[in-house]
Design a protein around this motif. Structure first.
Motif, PDB file in Angstrom:
ATOM      1  N   GLU A   1      -6.050  -1.871  -7.952  1.00 42.44           N
ATOM      2  CA  GLU A   1      -7.418  -1.513  -7.560  1.00 42.44           C
ATOM      3  C   GLU A   1      -8.344  -2.727  -7.659  1.00 42.44           C
ATOM      4  O   GLU A   1      -9.227  -2.911  -6.811  1.00 42.44           O
ATOM      5  N   LYS A   2      -8.147  -3.571  -8.660  1.00 37.18           N
ATOM      6  CA  LYS A   2      -8.953  -4.783  -8.812  1.00 37.18           C
ATOM      7  C   LYS A   2      -8.741  -5.716  -7.626  1.00 37.18           C
ATOM      8  O   LYS A   2      -9.705  -6.265  -7.074  1.00 37.18           O
TER       9      LYS A   2
ATOM     10  N   HIS B   1      -1.989   0.307 -11.717  1.00 38.79           N
ATOM     11  CA  HIS B   1      -3.114   0.948 -11.036  1.00 38.79           C
ATOM     12  C   HIS B   1      -4.366   0.088 -11.183  1.00 38.79           C
ATOM     13  O   HIS B   1      -5.064  -0.198 -10.194  1.00 38.79           O
ATOM     14  N   ASP B   2      -4.667  -0.331 -12.403  1.00 42.29           N
ATOM     15  CA  ASP B   2      -5.867  -1.137 -12.651  1.00 42.29           C
ATOM     16  C   ASP B   2      -5.818  -2.460 -11.880  1.00 42.29           C
ATOM     17  O   ASP B   2      -6.798  -2.849 -11.237  1.00 42.29           O
TER      18      ASP B   2
ATOM     19  N   ASN C   1       0.427   5.589 -13.223  1.00 38.36           N
ATOM     20  CA  ASN C   1      -0.999   5.351 -13.366  1.00 38.36           C
ATOM     21  C   ASN C   1      -1.200   4.539 -14.641  1.00 38.36           C
ATOM     22  O   ASN C   1      -1.589   5.068 -15.664  1.00 38.36           O
TER      23      ASN C   1
ATOM     24  N   TYR D   1       2.446   1.646  -3.328  1.00 38.64           N
ATOM     25  CA  TYR D   1       1.423   2.045  -4.298  1.00 38.64           C
ATOM     26  C   TYR D   1       1.120   3.541  -4.183  1.00 38.64           C
ATOM     27  O   TYR D   1       1.012   4.238  -5.196  1.00 38.64           O
TER      28      TYR D   1
ATOM     29  N   TYR E   1       0.832  -1.211   0.000  1.00 35.60           N
ATOM     30  CA  TYR E   1       0.000   0.000   0.000  1.00 35.60           C
ATOM     31  C   TYR E   1       0.867   1.262   0.000  1.00 35.60           C
ATOM     32  O   TYR E   1       0.600   2.217  -0.727  1.00 35.60           O
TER      33      TYR E   1
ATOM     34  N   LYS F   1     -10.576  -4.382  -4.598  1.00 34.31           N
ATOM     35  CA  LYS F   1     -12.025  -4.638  -4.670  1.00 34.31           C
ATOM     36  C   LYS F   1     -12.346  -6.101  -4.412  1.00 34.31           C
ATOM     37  O   LYS F   1     -13.389  -6.415  -3.831  1.00 34.31           O
TER      38      LYS F   1
END
Length: 118
Positions: free
Chosen positions: A110-111, A106-107, A102, A93, A90, A114
């Protein structure tokens, strides 16, 4: 002791003030002269410092990307990470985003957040 007249005192004071004025003029001249010489050097140093900082940031960004890619890859492949490894990820990141990163990282990151994997 000899008698000193007011005229002699005035002459000495005038001589001292002329001497101080001359010294001040010489100092002002050298200060201006040195400033003109050092200005281009100072500008080049500032330019080199900007390039150096940009280069360090790019290197740091690339190193963080490598670490995060390995972390993401391990996590996606089911390798459990300790809480301290997750905290470190974290922090890296956040630094990655601060440095302007980015992209696919990033994708993916974030996935995984989630999905509750990190």
């Amino acid at each position: 002791m000899e008698n000193i007249s007011i005229g002699q005192i005035a002459g000495i004071i005038s001589l001292i003030s002329v001497f101080i004025g001359a010294i001040a003029s010489v100092i002002a001249f050298y200060k201006s002269f040195i400033s003109k010489i050092l200005k281009p050097i100072d500008q080049k140093i500032n330019h080199l410092e900007k390039i150096s900082v940009k280069g360090r940031n790019n290197i740091e960004l690339e190193l963080i990307k490598i670490i995060l890619v390995n972390f993401i890859n391990d996590t996606e492949n089911g390798i459990n990470k300790s809480q301290i490894q997750k905290q470190n990820a974290y922090e890296l990141y956040d630094r990655y985003l601060l440095l302007g990163g980015n992209s696919y990282i990033h994708d993916k990151f974030e996935k995984l957040i989630k999905e509750g994997k990190i």
